[in-house]
Design a protein around this motif. Structure first.
Motif, short mmCIF file in Angstrom:
data_model
loop_
_atom_site.label_atom_id
_atom_site.label_comp_id
_atom_site.label_asym_id
_atom_site.label_seq_id
_atom_site.Cartn_x
_atom_site.Cartn_y
_atom_site.Cartn_z
N PRO A 67 34.71 42.22 31.34
CA PRO A 67 35.57 41.72 31.90
C PRO A 67 36.32 42.26 32.77
CG PRO A 67 35.11 43.36 29.79
CD PRO A 67 33.33 43.15 30.52
N ASN A 68 37.16 42.12 33.82
CA ASN A 68 37.82 42.33 35.02
C ASN A 68 37.05 41.12 36.26
OD1 ASN A 68 40.24 43.48 34.01
ND2 ASN A 68 38.22 44.89 33.66
N LYS A 69 36.16 39.73 35.97
CA LYS A 69 35.30 39.90 36.97
C LYS A 69 35.29 38.00 36.66
CE LYS A 69 32.38 43.13 37.34
NZ LYS A 69 31.98 44.08 38.81
N SER A 70 35.41 37.21 38.10
CA SER A 70 35.94 35.97 38.00
C SER A 70 34.61 34.93 37.08
CB SER A 70 35.49 35.68 39.69
OG SER A 70 36.02 34.23 39.40
N ALA A 73 38.33 37.36 34.55
CA ALA A 73 37.93 36.89 32.79
C ALA A 73 39.45 38.96 32.45
CB ALA A 73 36.86 37.92 32.27
N ASP A 74 39.83 38.62 31.28
CA ASP A 74 40.83 39.58 30.98
C ASP A 74 39.96 41.18 30.35
OD1 ASP A 74 40.07 39.64 28.83
OD2 ASP A 74 42.77 39.17 27.87
N ALA A 75 40.36 42.79 30.19
CA ALA A 75 40.30 44.01 29.77
C ALA A 75 38.89 43.20 28.96
CB ALA A 75 40.93 44.28 30.10
N THR A 76 39.96 41.84 28.19
CA THR A 76 38.56 41.89 26.45
C THR A 76 37.26 40.93 27.18
OG1 THR A 76 40.29 40.55 26.06
CG2 THR A 76 40.48 42.42 25.30
N GLY A 77 37.61 40.75 28.45
CA GLY A 77 36.43 39.44 28.74
C GLY A 77 37.00 38.11 28.28
N ARG A 78 38.34 37.56 27.90
CA ARG A 78 38.87 36.75 27.93
C ARG A 78 39.39 35.42 28.84
NH1 ARG A 78 39.83 35.17 21.92
NH2 ARG A 78 38.99 37.45 20.63
N PHE A 79 39.51 34.93 28.86
CA PHE A 79 39.35 33.84 30.12
C PHE A 79 40.31 32.74 29.31
CE2 PHE A 79 35.50 32.34 30.45
CZ PHE A 79 36.16 30.26 30.32
N SER A 80 41.52 31.72 29.78
CA SER A 80 41.88 30.37 29.22
C SER A 80 42.53 29.62 30.85
CB SER A 80 42.93 30.21 28.52
OG SER A 80 43.82 30.82 29.33
N LEU A 81 41.82 28.28 30.92
CA LEU A 81 42.14 27.75 32.45
C LEU A 81 42.31 26.60 32.39
CD1 LEU A 81 41.84 27.87 35.48
CD2 LEU A 81 39.29 27.34 35.21
N THR A 82 43.21 25.74 32.76
CA THR A 82 44.71 24.29 32.51
C THR A 82 43.16 24.05 33.63
OG1 THR A 82 45.81 24.80 31.61
CG2 THR A 82 45.27 22.75 32.25
N VAL A 83 42.68 22.54 33.74
CA VAL A 83 41.94 21.94 34.07
C VAL A 83 42.08 20.28 34.11
CG1 VAL A 83 39.48 23.62 34.37
CG2 VAL A 83 39.83 22.04 32.80
N THR A 84 42.14 20.13 35.31
CA THR A 84 42.50 18.21 35.49
C THR A 84 41.45 17.46 35.95
OG1 THR A 84 44.93 19.69 36.30
CG2 THR A 84 44.13 17.25 37.15
N ASP A 85 41.66 16.46 35.48
CA ASP A 85 40.83 15.14 35.52
C ASP A 85 39.48 16.07 35.07
OD1 ASP A 85 42.67 13.24 36.03
OD2 ASP A 85 42.86 13.92 38.03
N ALA A 86 38.86 16.51 34.67
CA ALA A 86 37.40 17.19 33.95
C ALA A 86 37.25 15.89 33.12
CB ALA A 86 37.65 18.20 33.33
N GLN A 116 29.99 33.66 35.03
CA GLN A 116 30.08 34.69 35.92
C GLN A 116 28.59 34.91 36.76
OE1 GLN A 116 31.08 37.41 33.12
NE2 GLN A 116 33.33 37.83 33.86
N ILE A 117 28.84 35.41 38.04
CA ILE A 117 27.72 35.80 38.89
C ILE A 117 27.10 35.90 38.20
CG2 ILE A 117 27.60 36.85 41.59
CD1 ILE A 117 29.98 35.82 42.31
N GLY A 118 25.64 35.94 38.35
CA GLY A 118 24.75 36.75 37.44
C GLY A 118 24.48 36.49 36.27
#
Length: 174
Positions: free
Chosen positions: A58-61, A76-89, A97-99
């Motif tokens: 949670p709360n980590k990049s 990531a949000d406080a629950t460990g979830r994220f969503s990201l829109t990527v272009t031309d993948a 996450q780091i580590g």
């Protein structure tokens, strides 16, 4: 004296069994943390993919990458979830996450297939429900398409028709 032996014969197994159960309770394994997972799916824009993840710290990049290279970072949000829109993948999409471990999210092509299946399933469910509720709904839907009302995804349309047909066969007299 016989009464004492009878009491011991009854109480001894109870004492031993309660000790055994106590040992089982204390030796039960503790719950382990879930491993992070992620997935990809298409968006309305054919050049974009939506990458979603859960069970990250949670709360980590989180860094999201594709075969084209770095695509972006998201927290990531406080629950460990994220969503990201990527272009031309393209190719395989991953998140890390780091580590933490590199987590495979899928490929751009899988995102297209998943989106098509989701659209079909959504159409099927809506077509089935609408004809189950009203047997005339299937005919009304066909009239709306002929009148030029905004077209929807072709996978949704196929699903709607199949769902409506299934409901008509099950619930409507023909």
């Amino acid at each position: 004296m016989n009464g004492r032996r009878v009491r011991l014969a009854v109480l001894a197994p109870l004492a031993v069994s309660s000790l055994a159960l106590g040992a089982v309770t204390f030796s039960a394994p503790t719950a382990t943390a879930a491993s992070p997972t992620c997935s990809v799916r298409n968006t309305d824009n054919p050049n974009n993919l939506l990458v979603s993840g859960k069970d990250f710290k949670p709360n980590k990049s989180v860094a999201v990458e594709s075969a084209n290279g770095a695509e972006g970072n998201v927290k990531a949000d406080a629950t460990g979830r994220f969503s990201l829109t990527v272009t031309d993948a393209s190719g395989t999409i991953s998140a890390q996450q780091i580590g933490g471990p590199v987590v495979g999210c899928g490929t751009a092509e899988e995102g297209e297939q998943k989106n098509a299946k989701e659209q079909y399933r959504e159409g099927f469910d809506q077509g089935f429900a609408s004809v189950k509720k009203n047997c005339n709904a299937q005919q009304q839907g066909q009239q709306q398409q002929q009148q030029g009302i905004a077209p929807v995804d072709e996978n949704f349309q196929r699903g709607f028709k199949d769902g409506a047909d299934a409901a008509a066969n099950r619930f409507c007299k023909r």
